[in-house]
Scaffold this active site. Structure first.
Site, short mmCIF file in Angstrom:
data_model
loop_
_atom_site.label_atom_id
_atom_site.label_comp_id
_atom_site.label_asym_id
_atom_site.label_seq_id
_atom_site.Cartn_x
_atom_site.Cartn_y
_atom_site.Cartn_z
N ARG A 97 0.85 -1.21 0.00
CA ARG A 97 0.00 0.00 0.00
C ARG A 97 0.88 1.25 0.00
O ARG A 97 0.60 2.23 -0.67
CB ARG A 97 -0.97 0.02 1.19
CG ARG A 97 -1.65 1.38 1.38
CD ARG A 97 -2.96 1.33 2.16
NE ARG A 97 -2.88 0.56 3.38
CZ ARG A 97 -2.29 0.97 4.51
NH1 ARG A 97 -1.73 2.16 4.59
NH2 ARG A 97 -2.26 0.19 5.57
N TYR A 118 -16.52 16.19 -16.00
CA TYR A 118 -16.86 14.78 -15.86
C TYR A 118 -17.88 14.59 -14.73
O TYR A 118 -17.73 15.18 -13.64
CB TYR A 118 -15.57 14.00 -15.57
CG TYR A 118 -15.79 12.53 -15.35
CD1 TYR A 118 -16.13 11.71 -16.42
CD2 TYR A 118 -15.66 11.97 -14.10
CE1 TYR A 118 -16.35 10.36 -16.21
CE2 TYR A 118 -15.88 10.62 -13.89
CZ TYR A 118 -16.23 9.83 -14.95
OH TYR A 118 -16.44 8.49 -14.75
N ASP A 140 -7.78 18.50 -15.12
CA ASP A 140 -8.07 17.12 -15.53
C ASP A 140 -7.67 17.01 -17.00
O ASP A 140 -8.32 17.58 -17.88
CB ASP A 140 -9.56 16.82 -15.31
CG ASP A 140 -9.91 15.36 -15.62
OD1 ASP A 140 -9.21 14.75 -16.46
OD2 ASP A 140 -10.88 14.84 -15.04
N LYS A 187 -8.48 5.72 -19.46
CA LYS A 187 -8.81 6.19 -20.80
C LYS A 187 -7.58 6.07 -21.71
O LYS A 187 -7.13 4.97 -21.96
CB LYS A 187 -9.37 7.61 -20.71
CG LYS A 187 -10.40 7.80 -19.58
CD LYS A 187 -11.69 7.02 -19.79
CE LYS A 187 -12.59 6.97 -18.56
NZ LYS A 187 -12.93 8.26 -17.97
C1 LIG Z 1 -13.35 8.72 -16.73
C2 LIG Z 1 -12.97 10.08 -16.28
C3 LIG Z 1 -12.69 10.36 -14.95
C4 LIG Z 1 -12.83 9.32 -13.86
O1 LIG Z 1 -11.98 8.26 -14.04
P1 LIG Z 1 -12.29 6.75 -13.55
O2 LIG Z 1 -11.07 6.05 -13.96
O3 LIG Z 1 -13.53 6.31 -14.23
O4 LIG Z 1 -12.48 6.82 -12.06
C5 LIG Z 1 -12.30 11.64 -14.61
N1 LIG Z 1 -12.22 12.61 -15.54
C6 LIG Z 1 -12.49 12.39 -16.85
C7 LIG Z 1 -12.38 13.51 -17.82
C8 LIG Z 1 -12.88 11.13 -17.26
O5 LIG Z 1 -13.18 10.91 -18.55
#
Ligand SMILES: *Cc1c(COP(=O)(O)O)cnc(C)c1O
Length: 382
Positions: free
Chosen positions: A46, A98, A170, A195
């Site tokens: 961890r 998001y 982000d 992603k």
């Molecule tokens: C998918 C996504 C998230 C969250 O990510 P997870 O891996 O699903 O927790 C945050 N910001 C954006 C722009 C996303 O597309």
């Protein structure tokens, strides 16, 4: 060294024990110590694990950051970055973000006494207008989900500089190949590595990058204490994805440009939101702060919700699915899927209308994707 060289080599020197050219998956919870006095580099997974460490080092390099941290999901990474805030603090955020980030703001932070103001559009003036004496963070998502809006990261960082306000970006939609927010003055970068960084729709993960030692210490302590860490196998999958990030992003982008141009002239389509189109209201800004426009585009259909249902029902190559950034093309209805949990009023405020379809352009041949879209748009209600 160039981006693709770093992506393949950094943190990934052959394993000193075996010569393995890929980082081994250290699938272990704990590490034996030589004696009681020694505090080794790794002692409990961890707190730290060599496979995760390799991924964290890779993420830092790709974002041109001093520090990288990996998390079990993108929202876990966002939650960790938000630990720099305390009750009484205030966040300014873009409104087109998001859905999971919006849920963190409204359902987790607000009850803990952190206030949030959403700027109704993403201009720097508008962000500045929302700033209060308690503002500690400006949260930018650029390009944003699902409307592909662009925030001026450099200009927003400049207004924050005089105060003690931090800028978090982000960077999931652009990926570090197309945009490096820290180079533009941001303090923290957040990714859903689920992603583009992972890139194959086979793993959930998140990451944070920063140059700031004190922000890093806070977020790193939270990572160790709260424990939303990715397992070694998931870290390995994300590292495997990162090695081909450049060639994937270039291909996602060239297909997205091809399709955006075709879709914008289609009689069933009201508008196409893609930062690479000159018709995008912030095309020039996107050109300035990004090295490319990415593989996401959103279309608005003239025929409203019935047209969306027709299109999504007829697509064959595009899977009807949440998520994005994988090798396979995906289509989603933001109002029914990714933002379906919001109230109609919340969706109205965000201009998330029922006629939107968000497309994640995959790595199939663009001609095949074009044919699929054309056949699915044929006979659509307008
Ligand atoms: C998918 C996504 C998230 C969250 O990510 P997870 O891996 O699903 O927790 C945050 N910001 C954006 C722009 C996303 O597309």
């Amino acid at each position: 060294m160039h981006f693709e060289t770093l992506a393949i080599h950094d943190g990934q020197t052959p394993d000193p024990a075996t010569g393995s050219v890929t980082v081994p998956i250290f699938q272990t919870s704990t590490f034996a110590r030589e004696n009681l006095d020694q505090r080794p580099e790794y002692f409990y997974s961890r707190i730290g694990n060599p496979t995760r460490q390799a991924l964290e080092s890779s993420i830092a390099l790709l974002e041109n950051a001093r520090f990288g941290l990996a998390f079990a999901s993108g929202v876990a990474a966002a939650m960790a970055a938000l630990q720099i805030l305390r009750p009484g603090d205030h966040i300014v955020s873009g409104i087109d973000i998001y859905g999971g980030t919006y849920r963190i703001f409204e359902q987790l932070l607000r009850p803990w006494g952190i206030a949030i103001t959403y700027a109704q559009d993403e201009t720097t003036e508008n962000y500045a207008r929302c700033i209060k004496p308690e503002t500690k963070l400006i949260w930018l998502e650029s390009p944003s989900n699902p409307l592909l809006r662009i925030s001026d990261i450099r200009a927003t960082a400049a207004i924050a500089q005089a105060t003690n306000i931090k800028i978090a970006v982000d960077n999931t939609f652009a990926s570090p190949y197309f945009q490096r927010p820290l180079d533009l003055g941001a303090h923290i970068v957040i990714h859903s590595t689920t992603k583009y960084l992972g890139g194959h729709s086979d793993v959930i993960g998140g990451a944070v990058a920063t140059n700031d030692q004190s922000l890093y210490t806070t977020i790193r302590n939270y990572q160790a204490a709260a424990g939303a860490i990715p397992g070694p196998w998931d870290c390995w999958l994300i590292m495997r994805g990162i090695k081909t990030l450049k060639i994937r992003m270039k291909e996602h982008e060239s297909s997205a440009i091809h399709l955006a141009r075709i879709l914008q002239t289609h009689p069933a389509i009201e508008s196409v939101w893609y930062p690479g189109l000159p018709s995008h209201p912030q095309h020039d800004l996107a050109k300035q702060q990004m090295n490319g426009f990415g593989g996401m585009l959103t279309i608005a259909l003239k025929g409203g919700a019935p047209a969306v249902e027709h299109l999504l029902g007829k697509l064959k190559l595009f899977a009807l699915a949440d998520s994005l950034g994988g090798v396979e093309s995906l289509a989603a209805s933001p109002s029914k899927m990714t933002l379906g949990a919001l109230t109609p009023e919340e969706r109205r405020k965000r201009n998330c209308t029922d006629n939107l379809v968000r497309l994640s352009i995959g790595l199939e041949h663009p001609g095949d994707l074009e044919s699929d879209l054309r056949q699915a748009l044929a006979g659509i209600p307008v």
